[in-house]
Scaffold this active site. Structure first.
Site, mmCIF file in Angstrom:
data_model
loop_
_atom_site.group_PDB
_atom_site.id
_atom_site.type_symbol
_atom_site.label_atom_id
_atom_site.label_comp_id
_atom_site.label_asym_id
_atom_site.label_seq_id
_atom_site.Cartn_x
_atom_site.Cartn_y
_atom_site.Cartn_z
ATOM 1 N N ASP A 61 30.410 -15.659 52.431
ATOM 2 C CA ASP A 61 30.136 -16.317 51.814
ATOM 3 C C ASP A 61 31.026 -17.819 52.576
ATOM 4 O O ASP A 61 31.647 -17.997 51.540
ATOM 5 C CB ASP A 61 29.175 -16.162 50.669
ATOM 6 C CG ASP A 61 28.299 -17.456 50.375
ATOM 7 O OD1 ASP A 61 28.382 -18.324 51.913
ATOM 8 O OD2 ASP A 61 27.796 -17.574 49.529
ATOM 9 N N HIS A 76 29.697 -22.448 56.661
ATOM 10 C CA HIS A 76 30.746 -23.353 56.121
ATOM 11 C C HIS A 76 31.969 -23.029 55.996
ATOM 12 O O HIS A 76 31.823 -21.551 55.781
ATOM 13 C CB HIS A 76 29.808 -23.686 54.990
ATOM 14 C CG HIS A 76 29.278 -22.481 54.049
ATOM 15 N ND1 HIS A 76 30.110 -22.482 53.067
ATOM 16 C CD2 HIS A 76 28.114 -21.910 53.494
ATOM 17 C CE1 HIS A 76 29.307 -21.257 52.618
ATOM 18 N NE2 HIS A 76 27.895 -21.527 53.240
ATOM 19 N N ASP A 105 33.700 -23.961 53.067
ATOM 20 C CA ASP A 105 34.253 -24.177 52.325
ATOM 21 C C ASP A 105 33.668 -23.150 51.216
ATOM 22 O O ASP A 105 33.326 -22.353 51.655
ATOM 23 C CB ASP A 105 33.609 -25.670 51.311
ATOM 24 C CG ASP A 105 31.948 -25.887 50.499
ATOM 25 O OD1 ASP A 105 31.748 -25.354 52.236
ATOM 26 O OD2 ASP A 105 31.574 -25.856 50.498
ATOM 27 N N ASP A 120 24.713 -16.884 57.357
ATOM 28 C CA ASP A 120 25.079 -17.381 55.924
ATOM 29 C C ASP A 120 24.095 -16.301 55.174
ATOM 30 O O ASP A 120 23.833 -16.997 54.398
ATOM 31 C CB ASP A 120 25.883 -18.783 55.921
ATOM 32 C CG ASP A 120 25.507 -18.817 54.932
ATOM 33 O OD1 ASP A 120 26.620 -18.384 53.965
ATOM 34 O OD2 ASP A 120 25.167 -19.962 54.391
ATOM 35 N N HIS A 179 29.658 -15.266 45.500
ATOM 36 C CA HIS A 179 29.802 -16.727 43.735
ATOM 37 C C HIS A 179 30.000 -15.531 43.270
ATOM 38 O O HIS A 179 30.207 -16.046 41.996
ATOM 39 C CB HIS A 179 28.252 -16.946 44.287
ATOM 40 C CG HIS A 179 27.797 -17.554 44.562
ATOM 41 N ND1 HIS A 179 27.202 -18.610 44.471
ATOM 42 C CD2 HIS A 179 28.046 -18.229 46.640
ATOM 43 C CE1 HIS A 179 26.453 -19.646 45.980
ATOM 44 N NE2 HIS A 179 27.250 -18.836 46.578
ATOM 45 N N GLU A 237 28.999 -26.969 51.677
ATOM 46 C CA GLU A 237 27.866 -26.972 51.342
ATOM 47 C C GLU A 237 27.151 -25.773 50.382
ATOM 48 O O GLU A 237 26.318 -25.693 49.313
ATOM 49 C CB GLU A 237 27.550 -25.267 52.394
ATOM 50 C CG GLU A 237 26.420 -24.343 52.472
ATOM 51 C CD GLU A 237 26.001 -23.659 51.288
ATOM 52 O OE1 GLU A 237 24.854 -22.878 51.267
ATOM 53 O OE2 GLU A 237 26.503 -23.209 50.662
ATOM 54 N N GLU A 238 28.907 -25.137 49.337
ATOM 55 C CA GLU A 238 28.509 -25.058 47.975
ATOM 56 C C GLU A 238 28.913 -25.712 47.292
ATOM 57 O O GLU A 238 27.888 -25.106 45.786
ATOM 58 C CB GLU A 238 29.687 -24.089 48.432
ATOM 59 C CG GLU A 238 29.886 -22.500 48.802
ATOM 60 C CD GLU A 238 28.609 -21.622 48.672
ATOM 61 O OE1 GLU A 238 27.971 -21.907 47.744
ATOM 62 O OE2 GLU A 238 29.182 -20.912 49.103
#
Ligand code: BES
Ligand code: ZN
Length: 456
Positions: free
Chosen positions: A120, A87, A89, A181, A428, A154-155
């Site tokens: 990530d 991903h 994003d 991931d 994150h 995805e996020e």
């Protein structure tokens, strides 16, 4: 293979420079104002894929953010086909003040690169593009057929990829799904991940009086929505740390003795764990170790709670409304639909008649588990070991990658979760980073893996 590995070694600076370009695009999928940047990241990726020698690339528009799909099928019908997922994003960056350097101006310190998306998942997915490039540059071809699918939601729990996978099973047909991931078990200890948790994400709003009221005049005469919300969420666990939603554990596959014994052999130090997180002690479901709780047991957590007065000093009110964001992490064989329905029933059963309780389902994804006996998994283990020089361990992970469960159902091919992150990469969080040693050994592992797949 040696020539390919040499190519990787002698192009490290180029690879890094390109990755930095990609990382500079603030492709935050959950915030509307970054929509043009998400699109820009998709276009950048598509152009980059073309530049390494794959011309069949398309940016598919969706109801949300685009899906980048590309394929190179010249290895022929008898060669296996690998579908690489990632991903492009990234998560939002707040709290910005806790970053030591701006999240979209990547900086390198020692062996690490810092910035949002470094680990990530931009850095990890990019490793596969560089592995593919290395094969194409040295041999003019790939040992296997390759399909690439990169999503931009995805996020934020977007559903575009689910729709894409359900409506394009032929296009995605493959023999192995390859995803980076996830993470290594520890610095210096690579891993293959064989299980992920699923998720059910809700927002609950409790509404009482139609405006904030004076708490002296009215306090004690009506239900306070903040109090009620706190009471409601306090009903979700018992004193053993178990979730109290009726039927919550009905379809949970228990840990096998073999898994429990295996986890005990992994290096784990409870004291270091606490120290690293700045906590006094761990806590969770009674009867399970920390690793078991994080990887193989379902949980329920508040992600945020808000309502009433939160400014400076004191303000005496009975607030009109209170809300909470709440998510459950799920394990095989729970499904997010089943758990969402059970949660909603429970909340409605508990909700007092004196207030209005609204429950909004934000998104869900199913848990995932893959058998360890496939040839793809063996090839991945060998490839990682050759690239890193250390035998990988098997692990599960507590995070979610919602689409992998659906790949398993629709594509019926083994999934290899060859994560390249490290547990302290701050995904994150502020100061997200990616270890360049993992990036470069990941490129090599990917290149060796493709080679091995062609030979099994
Ligand atoms: N890369 C993570 C998943 C992950 C996290 C794997 C930690 C292994 C260890 C992924 O990008 C992610 O964060 N997924 C979200 C999905 C959610 C928004 C539906 C997650 O797990 O919160
Ligand atoms: Zn990710």
């Amino acid at each position: 293979m040696n020539e390919i590995l040499n190519y990787i070694d002698s192009n490290k600076d180029n690879f890094l420079g390109e990755l930095i370009e990609f990382l500079k695009i603030p492709s935050i999928s959950s915030e509307e104002k970054y929509k043009p940047d998400v699109l820009k990241a998709a276009d950048w990726l598509a152009n980059h894929i073309k530049s390494i020698g794959i011309s069949d690339v398309k940016v598919h528009e969706t109801e949300g953010h685009p899906i980048v799909f590309a394929q190179w099928l010249e290895a022929g019908e008898n060669a296996p086909t690998v579908l690489v997922y990632g991903h492009y994003d990234v998560q939002p960056v707040d709290p910005l003040e806790l970053w030591d350097s701006p999240p979209f101006e990547p900086v390198i310190k020692g062996t690490k690169i810092y910035g949002r998306g470094t680990c990530d998942d931009k850095g990890q997915l990019f490793a596969h593009l560089k592995s593919i490039e290395s094969h194409l540059k040295i041999n003019g071809k790939l040992p296997v057929n390759i399909k690439l699918i990169f999503e931009g939601e995805e996020e934020c729990g977007g559903e575009a990829i689910e729709h894409f996978v359900k409506t394009n099973p032929e296009l995605l047909k493959c023999d192995t799904v390859l995803v980076s991931d996830t993470e290594w078990y520890a610095d210096g200890l690579p891993s293959i991940c064989y299980g992920l948790r699923g998720i059910s994400y809700f927002e609950i709003t409790v509404t009482g009086p139609d405006r904030d009221l004076h708490s002296g005049t009215y306090g004690g005469t009506l239900d306070n929505p903040v109090n009620t919300l706190c009471w409601l969420v306090s009903q979700m666990h018992d004193k053993y740390g178990r979730v109290t939603i009726p039927g919550f554990y009905d379809s949970v596959i228990p840990l096998t003795q073999r898994e429990r014994d295996g986890y005990k052999l992994l290096p784990f130090n409870e004291e270091h764990y606490c120290k690293e997180l700045g906590i006094k002690a761990t806590n969770g479901e009674f009867g399970y170790t920390t690793l078991e709780r994080a990887w193989a047991r379902p949980t329920l957590d508040l992600n945020g709670i808000f309502g009433g007065y939160t400014g400076d000093g004191a303000k005496t009110i009975i607030p009109s409304k209170a809300s909470a964001k709440l998510s459950m992490r799920l394990v095989p064989n729970q499904t997010h639909d089943e758990i969402a329905a059970k949660f909603e029933d429970y909340i409605q059963k508990l909700a007092p008649e004196t207030v209005k309780v609204d429950v909004k389902y934000l998104h869900g994804g199913n848990p995932f588990m893959v058998g360890l006996e496939s040839k793809s998994i063996s090839a991945a283990l060998e490839a990682l070991e050759e690239a890193v020089g250390v035998k990988p361990v098997f692990m599960r992970d507590g995070g979610s990658i919602p689409i992998v469960g659906l790949f398993q159902i629709i594509l019926n091919a083994p999934t290899v979760l060859m994560g390249l992150g490290l547990p302290d990469d701050n995904i994150h969080s502020p100061n997200e980073k990616f270890d360049l040693r993992n990036f470069f050994s990941g490129i090599k592992a990917s290149a060796i893996f493709l080679d091995k797949l062609a030979k099994i």
